[in-house]
Design a protein around this motif. Sequence first.
Motif, PDB file in Angstrom:
ATOM      1  N   TRP A  76       0.805  -1.226   0.000  1.00 18.37           N
ATOM      2  CA  TRP A  76       0.000   0.000   0.000  1.00 18.37           C
ATOM      3  C   TRP A  76       0.838   1.276   0.000  1.00 18.37           C
ATOM      4  O   TRP A  76       0.437   2.304   0.532  1.00 18.37           O
ATOM      5  CB  TRP A  76      -1.021  -0.009   1.145  1.00 18.37           C
ATOM      6  N   HIS A  77       1.985   1.219  -0.675  1.00 17.96           N
ATOM      7  CA  HIS A  77       2.734   2.432  -1.009  1.00 17.96           C
ATOM      8  C   HIS A  77       2.321   2.814  -2.436  1.00 17.96           C
ATOM      9  O   HIS A  77       3.036   2.552  -3.407  1.00 17.96           O
ATOM     10  CB  HIS A  77       4.243   2.184  -0.897  1.00 17.96           C
ATOM     11  N   LEU A  78       1.152   3.407  -2.525  1.00 21.22           N
ATOM     12  CA  LEU A  78       0.494   3.530  -3.832  1.00 21.22           C
ATOM     13  C   LEU A  78       1.187   4.515  -4.764  1.00 21.22           C
ATOM     14  O   LEU A  78       1.289   4.265  -5.973  1.00 21.22           O
ATOM     15  CB  LEU A  78      -0.975   3.902  -3.644  1.00 21.22           C
ATOM     16  N   GLU A  79       1.640   5.654  -4.244  1.00 20.98           N
ATOM     17  CA  GLU A  79       2.315   6.608  -5.123  1.00 20.98           C
ATOM     18  C   GLU A  79       3.588   5.996  -5.708  1.00 20.98           C
ATOM     19  O   GLU A  79       3.890   6.168  -6.897  1.00 20.98           O
ATOM     20  CB  GLU A  79       2.659   7.901  -4.369  1.00 20.98           C
ATOM     21  N   GLU A  80       4.336   5.245  -4.872  1.00 19.49           N
ATOM     22  CA  GLU A  80       5.550   4.590  -5.363  1.00 19.49           C
ATOM     23  C   GLU A  80       5.206   3.490  -6.368  1.00 19.49           C
ATOM     24  O   GLU A  80       5.943   3.275  -7.339  1.00 19.49           O
ATOM     25  CB  GLU A  80       6.337   4.010  -4.198  1.00 19.49           C
ATOM     26  N   ALA A  85      -7.675   0.044   2.862  1.00 19.16           N
ATOM     27  CA  ALA A  85      -6.219   0.167   2.794  1.00 19.16           C
ATOM     28  C   ALA A  85      -5.779   1.473   2.170  1.00 19.16           C
ATOM     29  O   ALA A  85      -4.767   2.066   2.562  1.00 19.16           O
ATOM     30  CB  ALA A  85      -5.639  -1.014   2.027  1.00 19.16           C
ATOM     31  N   LYS A  86      -6.541   1.973   1.189  1.00 22.57           N
ATOM     32  CA  LYS A  86      -6.075   3.175   0.500  1.00 22.57           C
ATOM     33  C   LYS A  86      -6.102   4.399   1.416  1.00 22.57           C
ATOM     34  O   LYS A  86      -5.419   5.390   1.148  1.00 22.57           O
ATOM     35  CB  LYS A  86      -6.897   3.429  -0.755  1.00 22.57           C
ATOM     36  N   PHE A  87      -6.874   4.335   2.505  1.00 23.33           N
ATOM     37  CA  PHE A  87      -6.918   5.474   3.409  1.00 23.33           C
ATOM     38  C   PHE A  87      -5.664   5.570   4.285  1.00 23.33           C
ATOM     39  O   PHE A  87      -5.555   6.464   5.134  1.00 23.33           O
ATOM     40  CB  PHE A  87      -8.187   5.436   4.256  1.00 23.33           C
ATOM     41  N   SER A  88      -4.724   4.653   4.077  1.00 19.88           N
ATOM     42  CA  SER A  88      -3.391   4.808   4.676  1.00 19.88           C
ATOM     43  C   SER A  88      -2.569   5.832   3.899  1.00 19.88           C
ATOM     44  O   SER A  88      -1.516   6.271   4.373  1.00 19.88           O
ATOM     45  CB  SER A  88      -2.641   3.467   4.661  1.00 19.88           C
ATOM     46  N   VAL A  89      -3.036   6.194   2.705  1.00 17.48           N
ATOM     47  CA  VAL A  89      -2.290   7.059   1.791  1.00 17.48           C
ATOM     48  C   VAL A  89      -2.779   8.487   1.934  1.00 17.48           C
ATOM     49  O   VAL A  89      -3.980   8.761   1.829  1.00 17.48           O
ATOM     50  CB  VAL A  89      -2.460   6.570   0.340  1.00 17.48           C
ATOM     51  N   ALA A  90      -1.851   9.409   2.153  1.00 20.68           N
ATOM     52  CA  ALA A  90      -2.216  10.809   2.397  1.00 20.68           C
ATOM     53  C   ALA A  90      -3.023  11.392   1.249  1.00 20.68           C
ATOM     54  O   ALA A  90      -4.017  12.106   1.466  1.00 20.68           O
ATOM     55  CB  ALA A  90      -0.954  11.634   2.636  1.00 20.68           C
ATOM     56  N   GLU A  91      -2.623  11.085   0.009  1.00 18.95           N
ATOM     57  CA  GLU A  91      -3.349  11.635  -1.143  1.00 18.95           C
ATOM     58  C   GLU A  91      -4.801  11.176  -1.146  1.00 18.95           C
ATOM     59  O   GLU A  91      -5.720  11.971  -1.397  1.00 18.95           O
ATOM     60  CB  GLU A  91      -2.667  11.210  -2.451  1.00 18.95           C
ATOM     61  N   ALA A  92      -5.025   9.900  -0.847  1.00 17.91           N
ATOM     62  CA  ALA A  92      -6.391   9.379  -0.838  1.00 17.91           C
ATOM     63  C   ALA A  92      -7.212  10.029   0.277  1.00 17.91           C
ATOM     64  O   ALA A  92      -8.410  10.309   0.100  1.00 17.91           O
ATOM     65  CB  ALA A  92      -6.372   7.863  -0.667  1.00 17.91           C
TER      66      ALA A  92
END
Length: 722
Positions: A242-246, A551-558
Amino acid sequence: MDRSLEPESSEDRADAALPDLSDPLHFGEHMDAVYQSQDYQAALPLAERFVARYPRYALGWIVLCGSLSTLGRQDEALDATHRFIATIPQAAGGYRAMGRILVEQAETEAAIPHYERSVRLDPSDVGTWRSLAFAHAALDHLDEAIDAFDRVLDLEPFLEVCLRQQIAILDRAGRHAEAIPLYQRLIALEPAKDYFYITLTRHLTDMNYLSAAALFCKRAIHLDPESLASRVELGLLKRETWHLEEALKAFMQAHLLDPGHPVPLGNAANVLLDLGRPDEAWRMTDRATLVEPDKTTPMSNRIFTAHYDPKATREDLRAMIDAWVHRFVPEDEAPRAFHDPDPDRPLTIGMVSSGFMNHPALALSLPAFEALDTDTYRLIAYSDRRRMDFVSRRLAACAEIQFVANLDDAGLADQIRKDKVDILIDMSGHAAGCRLRIIPMRPAPVQVKWVGGLFNTSGVPGMDWLIADAIEVPHGEERWYSERIYRMPDGYVVFCPPDESPPVWPLPAQLKDRVTFGSFNNPNKINDEMLGLWARILHRVPDSRLMLKGAKFSVAEAQEVTLARFARHGIDAERIILRGFTVHSDQLRTFNEVDIALDPWPYSGGLTTCECLWMGVPVITWPGPTFAGRHAASHLNNVGLSDWIVDSADAYVELAVSWANRVPDLAALRQGLRARTAASPLCDGPRFARNLEKALRFMWQTGLAEAGLIDPASVTHPTPDG
């Protein structure tokens, strides 16, 4: 007559050039040199002469048998080998030669005892151990092949072809950890070859050893910074954690390396969906389809994700499915073949999926598989993933698991036929691990679509049945399906409650003096229309909160994108609680912070709805137009909560507001909901299994009747159990 001046014949000259036959050492060396030079035509007469003079010397027989076999004179080779064994029964070479000839004659099973006798006589013979290993592998004797390859690699630890083959067989046997040191040997052979690092990365990722996988992936990129495969693997690893941007960056780098390859684009589309950017994701998927139109995955992904889109009509969705079939499925369906048309005999049931682990497909079917009558139904699970977990191990107790990721569609179809599967159940559909192209190949005489990627019709010719219920496919909706609909008497699935479930806490609204709504569904299902509906509820219920977990809500952008979307509807950020990825046990505990669950539309919650009910949280649902939109309604109906099912957006809002103002009633419902769910058909594995057995028997007998093999009047029509 004096012939001393006559010219010598070529045969005389050849004889003159030969070592003296009376010297077996020199003659044998010459004969073997000719044989090793692959001049078998010349080696054959030498071997015949040598054997005639020295029948107790094994070398002559080896050259004789090998030359005859290579020259295609198989009957003579077989006769010579029998004479070899009869003359020198203690010589390993005779049994080795017999094994090779039998393999060449496609009698591999018969060859194995001869190879085994040979290695007993000469345990250090690498070549024969190798032949024995490949023979066992060809016959799918996996454990025996592994043992034989182990002996080969004990004798020759760095034999590349055997290292690769042993890895493949260990994968098929589910002994994945044993393959890791073999990969390390391959790397030791060629430490600068990035391919070995990439394959080890995939292996470790599938086994969920993500930290180790990342190290080998970085090494592969270091060795070849322009490798498409290593960039894709890096993206998959980043998405897995879940390091989505990377992950998106890695996939786009891979795309720049090879703009004509669809895999980076398809994976980038998945990440864009995770990030809550569906329009960009769908455009990316369309690009992937155009880049390589003969690949099924981009188009299957587009079909799947289109069911999240509230603007997509049933006609739109069916047109996409039909377009997939038109592009990828041949017009001519293979004929049915019943190897034993007994209507009442035990049946072999095959299941195809990439989700035979802690995955919704297995969580909603395992109790049925475990409760099937093992005397009547044999189960084979064809798995496209090598990962095994606690759920997989439960399945392994009631089914044979075969790992088939290394098989293409034709190879998988052949394996299913070889296993004599009577009824094949597809449990992937157009989702991950799609294997729908095997269905028109008719690997089984009866073919069924069931849970796992079941969100609409498959559309594929040869898919005979689709298992549903009266909620998922209401009567009158059959025209939208290419399959015949078999409606289970209760729900279409059975829920496997988590083994270690936390207790249900008292109603949070009574503790906090405010109502907390929640959605723990896949965040990709949350579209702007649904978000607006939830905003209406929050406006109507003052001081209420909405918890979104995914899981995506772990990502700041999301997080930022989601809060901005709510802000456009006048909802302050403090009223939205965003929770990211946690382990499953923590996710279950988080349900204790929610009073009422809100189901998304048009793609409903399946397993998430079951877990809500198990944790005492009732769910409000507005069924969508397709199978994908009716999961929650099916489960609610199954536990007797049909009054939580509404038929419009306005009714959805009103029901949420109504229950938010009935806190004592909501608390009472919560207190008894787990027991109610446990006692319902939703959690009754044996009951579901009896009904599934009746369904499978009916489908089997119907297939026989349609093929003209039994009287249609003899088909057993099922009656519900329970």
